[in-house]
Design an enzyme around this catalytic site. Sequence first.
Site, short mmCIF file in Angstrom:
data_model
loop_
_atom_site.label_atom_id
_atom_site.label_comp_id
_atom_site.label_asym_id
_atom_site.label_seq_id
_atom_site.Cartn_x
_atom_site.Cartn_y
_atom_site.Cartn_z
N THR A 1 0.83 -1.21 0.00
CA THR A 1 0.00 0.00 0.00
C THR A 1 0.87 1.26 0.00
OG1 THR A 1 -0.23 -0.18 2.42
CG2 THR A 1 -2.03 -1.05 1.09
N GLU B 1 0.01 7.67 6.27
CA GLU B 1 -1.17 7.09 6.91
C GLU B 1 -1.68 8.06 7.97
OE1 GLU B 1 -0.47 3.16 8.46
OE2 GLU B 1 0.39 2.45 6.57
N ARG C 1 -1.65 -9.17 -2.19
CA ARG C 1 -0.29 -9.71 -2.24
C ARG C 1 -0.31 -11.13 -1.68
NH1 ARG C 1 5.00 -7.52 1.23
NH2 ARG C 1 6.60 -8.63 0.03
N SER D 1 8.69 3.23 5.19
CA SER D 1 9.35 4.41 4.66
C SER D 1 10.74 4.09 4.09
CB SER D 1 9.46 5.49 5.74
OG SER D 1 8.16 5.94 6.10
N ASP D 2 11.50 3.24 4.79
CA ASP D 2 12.86 2.94 4.32
C ASP D 2 12.85 2.07 3.07
OD1 ASP D 2 11.87 1.04 6.42
OD2 ASP D 2 13.61 -0.11 5.75
N GLN D 3 11.72 1.48 2.76
CA GLN D 3 11.65 0.63 1.56
C GLN D 3 11.24 1.41 0.33
OE1 GLN D 3 9.02 -2.32 3.51
NE2 GLN D 3 10.65 -3.80 3.13
N PRO E 1 13.96 2.59 -5.67
CA PRO E 1 13.10 2.37 -6.85
C PRO E 1 12.38 1.03 -6.74
CG PRO E 1 15.42 2.04 -7.40
CD PRO E 1 15.39 2.62 -6.02
#
Lengths: 355, 355
Positions: free
Chosen positions: A64, A82, A166, A266-268, A272
Amino acid sequence: MRRHKSYLLLLAIAAFSLFYFYSGKSETKPQTIYSAALLPVKPSLNYDQNSPYIFIGGVPRSGTTLMRAMLDAHPDVRCGEETRVIPRVLGLRSQWRKSEKEWNRLQQAGVTNEVINSAVSSFIMQIMVGHGEPANRLCNKDPFTMKSADYLAELFPKAKFLMMVRDGRATVNSIISRKVTITGFDLNDYRQCMQKWNTAIETMITQCDLVGSRCMKVYYEQLVLHPEAQMRRILEFLDLPFNESVLKHEELIGKDISLSKVERSSDQVVKPVNLDALTKWVGKIPEDVVKDMADIAPMLAKLGYDPNANPPNYGKPDEIVRKKTEDVHKNGETWYKKAVEVVNDPDRVDKPIGP
Amino acid sequence: MRRHKSYLLLLAIAAFSLFYFYSGKSETKPQTIYSAALLPVKPSLNYDQNSPYIFIGGVPRSGTTLMRAMLDAHPDVRCGEETRVIPRVLGLRSQWRKSEKEWNRLQQAGVTNEVINSAVSSFIMQIMVGHGEPANRLCNKDPFTMKSADYLAELFPKAKFLMMVRDGRATVNSIISRKVTITGFDLNDYRQCMQKWNTAIETMITQCDLVGSRCMKVYYEQLVLHPEAQMRRILEFLDLPFNESVLKHEELIGKDISLSKVERSSDQVVKPVNLDALTKWVGKIPEDVVKDMADIAPMLAKLGYDPNANPPNYGKPDEIVRKKTEDVHKNGETWYKKAVEVVNDPDRVDKPIGP
């Protein structure tokens, strides 16, 4: 009886005239004279119930955040972080609705379905509008709103819904390994988490199907393998023009895309679109759970995921995705540094895999 | 950073111009063109945060319904039934505020104090406006809102608050004998209920004092004994002209005053102001509780009620109240019938006392 609008308007005009008449005779003049003009609740709010909002939902850890980051890269759209409070207000209303006794009490008090809807929708709009920059199309991503999609579709008749789907094994592995606390999920029990995933996604799919043509299912794996084809499909569904920037959201992080330092993804999404997250789960699930998978989580097969393949064949990535994944590995240290910058807790950030 | 309004307005104008420019070039035209005009959330809502709302609160069974019925009799005011949902939304917000972790998460997501306030106040206004007829002065009576008086005073800077105060022994006796379920109150335990009353009223008095000159304490006993003097004081505080009808609210039941068939006080406020409820509690409280009263409920003495007098001397009623009480007894059957008519459950209605 209370809800006839033209009647109300007439009454308001009558009340207003009476008020003028009355205030001339009364002992003390009331301190405030109401303006006949209609005052909006929030002067900067030029959105209403009929605005074409976008709601992104799904079981947490199903892409998401990636979906909303890619949409946030579009010049016409703002999703943002969120909000956390929107699903809670929806939950409150859902409690009232479910209890016949409570619902009856509310009707008795003039707090009808329509009155509650106007209150809940005002609340949601104020949060959506207020928590980020203005945009032509406002979008909200709180995973659990998908449980109330049918109700949201009623509140906002022009809203559209994106439901992220998923492979539940990947979702659960991510929930457990990243220690994402979700009410009802026991992070020490793979089997229980797969069951919870099954229940949650079943509810959400039902909701999405109730919404009908205004809800589109987006498979995370397909979004990652074929971002351009998927984004063209998604933007068309949303009545938005295609724009190249949605395919390079990583360039807009911290500019047009605002990330929360405390959200688990956030870190993911700093990186890209890449293939790293597709099959991380393989080999991590206890053998007895793997063996019973088809029974534990029947929704896997229903959604087209082979419960007995570890992993199933999700498909072949586009060339550009293969290249970007290579780059993420080659420049592992650089991407790792960027990821560390956007979160409060660097210990949670995935270590670089290396080339 | 996100909250500069003039900056937002400029941005909105800029975004709008850009949008026009952009939509000319794009592949598909976005379906909706936003109006530059500011659309109010609810067209009939000509109230805003600065309207002079009236909030009535207090521990349940302390005369809050009588207070609102008397105000509802005023031609400028509409209170209406308990909405039940307003205190719950306030409770939700209070939970978020109390948890430092949660509050921090919300700030990180742009869901700032100001954004939450605009959402909560919109919700409250939609409920207040929507659940009854329009009026120059809207009023809300949900007893527990008094626990959030300080916050409500911040949301609505021109709101005023009436806090009902009543001898806790009478309140608790009424809660127990009428089986009024309130979270935390054990209806089988007088002592525990007195303690709960003490805690609740202490919180509310603190809140009322924080609000300062915009919160007025109204003693139930004094309102019943001297309705005219009290109502003159109250209406002056509310900047409302005195009006005789507030002293004969019983004549307007079912006309200007709407009652809920499921509220516990409906069958009581049908009757004129009378003295029956003042000392009903005497002789009903277990002896060991009566003996320890000063220790169990120190707020009694703080509020001026002698904890060792059973009953204390509340004062001498106005002649008109004495007469109305006599009438209620003389015409017991008539008033009983009226009371039965306004509730779903006639078993709960007080039987006529007789002359």
